[in-house]
Design an enzyme around this catalytic site. Structure first.
Site, PDB file in Angstrom:
ATOM      1  N   GLN A   1      57.046 -29.169 -84.184  1.00 42.25           N
ATOM      2  CA  GLN A   1      57.942 -30.206 -83.668  1.00 42.25           C
ATOM      3  C   GLN A   1      58.139 -30.066 -82.157  1.00 42.25           C
ATOM      4  O   GLN A   1      58.192 -31.062 -81.440  1.00 42.25           O
ATOM      5  CB  GLN A   1      59.291 -30.110 -84.399  1.00 42.25           C
ATOM      6  CG  GLN A   1      60.370 -31.007 -83.855  1.00 42.25           C
ATOM      7  CD  GLN A   1      61.605 -31.001 -84.743  1.00 42.25           C
ATOM      8  OE1 GLN A   1      61.676 -31.724 -85.722  1.00 42.25           O
ATOM      9  NE2 GLN A   1      62.593 -30.184 -84.401  1.00 42.25           N
TER      10      GLN A   1
ATOM     11  N   GLY B   1      72.632 -31.232 -88.896  1.00 46.95           N
ATOM     12  CA  GLY B   1      73.906 -30.708 -89.376  1.00 46.95           C
ATOM     13  C   GLY B   1      73.788 -29.567 -90.366  1.00 46.95           C
ATOM     14  O   GLY B   1      72.744 -28.942 -90.507  1.00 46.95           O
TER      15      GLY B   1
ATOM     16  N   SER C   1      69.043 -24.661 -92.942  1.00 47.92           N
ATOM     17  CA  SER C   1      70.016 -25.337 -93.821  1.00 47.92           C
ATOM     18  C   SER C   1      69.498 -25.345 -95.252  1.00 47.92           C
ATOM     19  O   SER C   1      70.272 -25.381 -96.205  1.00 47.92           O
ATOM     20  CB  SER C   1      70.246 -26.775 -93.354  1.00 47.92           C
ATOM     21  OG  SER C   1      70.574 -26.807 -91.984  1.00 47.92           O
TER      22      SER C   1
ATOM     23  N   HIS D   1      71.650 -23.060 -85.277  1.00 48.95           N
ATOM     24  CA  HIS D   1      72.192 -24.210 -84.530  1.00 48.95           C
ATOM     25  C   HIS D   1      73.160 -23.736 -83.442  1.00 48.95           C
ATOM     26  O   HIS D   1      73.152 -24.245 -82.324  1.00 48.95           O
ATOM     27  CB  HIS D   1      72.963 -25.146 -85.470  1.00 48.95           C
ATOM     28  CG  HIS D   1      72.121 -25.816 -86.515  1.00 48.95           C
ATOM     29  ND1 HIS D   1      72.272 -25.567 -87.853  1.00 48.95           N
ATOM     30  CD2 HIS D   1      71.134 -26.744 -86.421  1.00 48.95           C
ATOM     31  CE1 HIS D   1      71.421 -26.304 -88.548  1.00 48.95           C
ATOM     32  NE2 HIS D   1      70.711 -27.033 -87.705  1.00 48.95           N
TER      33      HIS D   1
ATOM     34  N   GLN E   1      62.390 -39.505 -91.654  1.00 49.62           N
ATOM     35  CA  GLN E   1      61.496 -38.342 -91.574  1.00 49.62           C
ATOM     36  C   GLN E   1      61.346 -37.629 -92.916  1.00 49.62           C
ATOM     37  O   GLN E   1      60.667 -36.605 -93.004  1.00 49.62           O
ATOM     38  CB  GLN E   1      61.941 -37.383 -90.470  1.00 49.62           C
ATOM     39  CG  GLN E   1      63.213 -36.621 -90.746  1.00 49.62           C
ATOM     40  CD  GLN E   1      63.701 -35.898 -89.491  1.00 49.62           C
ATOM     41  OE1 GLN E   1      64.068 -36.509 -88.499  1.00 49.62           O
ATOM     42  NE2 GLN E   1      63.695 -34.578 -89.531  1.00 49.62           N
TER      43      GLN E   1
END
Ligand code: AMP
Length: 281
Positions: A153, A31, A186, A37, A61
């Site tokens: 990732q 978010g 973010s 995003h 995490q």
């Protein structure tokens, strides 16, 4: 956009869409949406019939000394942005829904999780692979969309999909940047005005070393030294790691073969804020 908060409702929705022959794309996020995003949402919109964005700040995490509690959150604005970008569902479960009392399973992948991010954040990827598995099982996607921004990732998720036989195609979307080159994140709101000016130093260094590789630099030790030297031109950037690796396997040969792609990976602290970035050559 329809807000969904429980796993069972999410699964039923996906099962019904599959019966209709629709393809489903999932965009997993924590978010506080920025344009990075949004570009994942747009990619999903163009490549599947049904778009599910998941929004879950996953406590497992984060290490105890990391920023879980102060991680930026704005669910109303996120819902609005998901709506504006034609997402069909925003799956926004609570922590209790994802980790009910008695939850004890963890998915741990070896090898690729143990270097780079895994050194400074030793439990991080266990949290990521566990939650991403649960999100896959809740949303039942055909396609999963991830950002190149979190390069390691993407390699870890590819391994997860292979090893656990998920029938999911993974698509990687390029990193979206601010005009001065800083990768959108973010966490960028943590930066003071002073540090914000220094932050693009990472990307500048990556670009500069990319040029040297294109001119023929292939020895890993030389590439790494050059990358450290270039980042150090911005003395406020405290390097956690800055390394070259094979872009597909993250292996670190002494010398890169000419037919292999190289990824330059960097993590730096600016004050207390940890920034990561990468570039593929
Ligand atoms: P996050 O909410 O930070 O966990 O990120 C959710 C997804 O968005 C991950 O797949 C990230 O790699 C991706 N992402 C984050 N920042 C960017 C960016 N600047 N450009 C493209 N994708 C991004």
């Amino acid at each position: 956009v329809k807000i969904v908060k429980t796993i069972s409702e999410m699964q039923n929705i996906s099962i019904n869409h599959k019966k209709e022959g629709k393809t489903i794309a999932v965009v997993p996020t924590m978010g506080y949406f920025h344009d990075g995003h949004i570009s994942l949402m747009k990619y999903a919109r163009e490549n599947a019939d049904i778009i599910i964005v998941t929004l879950f700040v996953n406590p497992t995490q984060f290490a105890p000394d990391e920023d879980f509690d102060r991680y930026p959150r704005d669910t109303e604005q996120d819902s609005r942005k998901a709506e504006e970008n034609n997402c069909d569902y925003l799956f926004r479960p609570t922590v209790e829904e994802m980790y009910p009392f008695g939850f004890i399973t963890e998915i741990r992948i070896g090898g690729v999780t143990e270097k780079f991010e895994g050194v400074t954040r030793p439990f991080h990827f266990n949290g990521v692979t566990t939650i991403v598995s649960k999100l896959f099982n809740a949303t039942l996607p055909d396609i999963a969309v991830f950002g190149q921004k979190d390069y390691q990732q993407t390699i870890v998720i590819k391994q997860l999909i292979r090893d656990l036989n998920y029938n999911i195609k993974i698509d990687i979307v390029p990193t979206l940047r601010e005009p001065d080159g800083l990768a959108m994140s973010s966490r960028n709101i943590y930066l003071s005005a002073e540090y914000r000016k220094k932050a693009p130093g990472i990307y500048k260094a990556l670009i500069s070393v990319k040029k040297s590789i294109e001119k023929g630099l292939r020895k890993r030790s030389e590439i790494n030294s050059l990358l450290i030297k270039k980042i150090s031109k911005t003395p406020e950037l405290k390097i956690d790691y800055a390394c070259a690796a094979d872009a597909e396997t993250l292996e670190e040969p002494d010398e890169f073969r000419r037919d292999r792609k190289i990824v330059l990976l960097a993590a730096c602290y600016l004050g207390k804020t940890r920034l990561i970035d990468n570039i593929v050559v």
